[in-house]
Scaffold this motif. Structure first.
Motif, PDB file in Angstrom:
ATOM      1  N   PHE A   1       0.802  -1.214   0.000  1.00 20.80           N
ATOM      2  CA  PHE A   1       0.000   0.000   0.000  1.00 20.80           C
ATOM      3  C   PHE A   1       0.840   1.272   0.000  1.00 20.80           C
ATOM      4  O   PHE A   1       0.326   2.352   0.276  1.00 20.80           O
ATOM      5  CB  PHE A   1      -0.947  -0.006   1.201  1.00 20.80           C
ATOM      6  CG  PHE A   1      -2.028  -1.040   1.076  1.00 20.80           C
ATOM      7  CD1 PHE A   1      -3.127  -0.810   0.271  1.00 20.80           C
ATOM      8  CD2 PHE A   1      -1.925  -2.246   1.745  1.00 20.80           C
ATOM      9  CE1 PHE A   1      -4.118  -1.768   0.142  1.00 20.80           C
ATOM     10  CE2 PHE A   1      -2.906  -3.209   1.629  1.00 20.80           C
ATOM     11  CZ  PHE A   1      -4.003  -2.971   0.820  1.00 20.80           C
ATOM     12  N   ALA A   2       2.117   1.155  -0.311  1.00 18.80           N
ATOM     13  CA  ALA A   2       2.984   2.335  -0.354  1.00 18.80           C
ATOM     14  C   ALA A   2       2.514   3.261  -1.474  1.00 18.80           C
ATOM     15  O   ALA A   2       2.185   2.828  -2.574  1.00 18.80           O
ATOM     16  CB  ALA A   2       4.424   1.918  -0.562  1.00 18.80           C
ATOM     17  N   THR A   3       2.492   4.543  -1.189  1.00 21.29           N
ATOM     18  CA  THR A   3       2.023   5.509  -2.185  1.00 21.29           C
ATOM     19  C   THR A   3       3.160   6.254  -2.862  1.00 21.29           C
ATOM     20  O   THR A   3       2.946   6.953  -3.836  1.00 21.29           O
ATOM     21  CB  THR A   3       1.087   6.542  -1.532  1.00 21.29           C
ATOM     22  OG1 THR A   3       1.790   7.185  -0.477  1.00 21.29           O
ATOM     23  CG2 THR A   3      -0.160   5.859  -0.989  1.00 21.29           C
TER      24      THR A   3
ATOM     25  N   ASP B   1       6.046   7.109  -5.254  1.00 20.67           N
ATOM     26  CA  ASP B   1       6.471   6.651  -6.577  1.00 20.67           C
ATOM     27  C   ASP B   1       7.978   6.455  -6.577  1.00 20.67           C
ATOM     28  O   ASP B   1       8.721   7.219  -5.964  1.00 20.67           O
ATOM     29  CB  ASP B   1       6.112   7.667  -7.659  1.00 20.67           C
ATOM     30  CG  ASP B   1       4.608   7.741  -7.894  1.00 20.67           C
ATOM     31  OD1 ASP B   1       3.931   6.730  -7.615  1.00 20.67           O
ATOM     32  OD2 ASP B   1       4.130   8.797  -8.337  1.00 20.67           O
TER      33      ASP B   1
END
Length: 82
Positions: free
Chosen positions: A70-72, A74
């Protein structure tokens, strides 16, 4: 007549089982109360770890995987493609 010492009898935890499963479930053949790793009748050794430690490591690994999923943020490669 001397009796043989009582064996330890502890079995390898399920998460340490390896094929063939029959061999990996053999009990410890060392005398009860021995120091060091357990050893079965065919010479395979293992170390008993407290279940609390195994559970704590499993939780930490799961949390890390969920965090990565779920890392946002980039990555630089993704930003370069835009």
């Amino acid at each position: 007549m001397n009796a043989a010492p009582e064996p330890c009898g502890r079995r390898r935890p399920r998460w340490l089982e390896t094929p063939p499963l029959v061999a990996s479930r053999l009990p410890c053949a060392l005398p009860a109360g021995h120091d060091g790793p357990h050893e079965d009748a065919i010479g395979q050794q293992w170390v008993w770890l407290p279940p609390e430690l195994v559970d704590a490591v499993a939780v930490l690994c799961t949390v890390d995987r969920v965090r990565q999923a779920f890392a946002t943020a980039d990555t630089p490669a993704e930003e370069a493609e835009r």
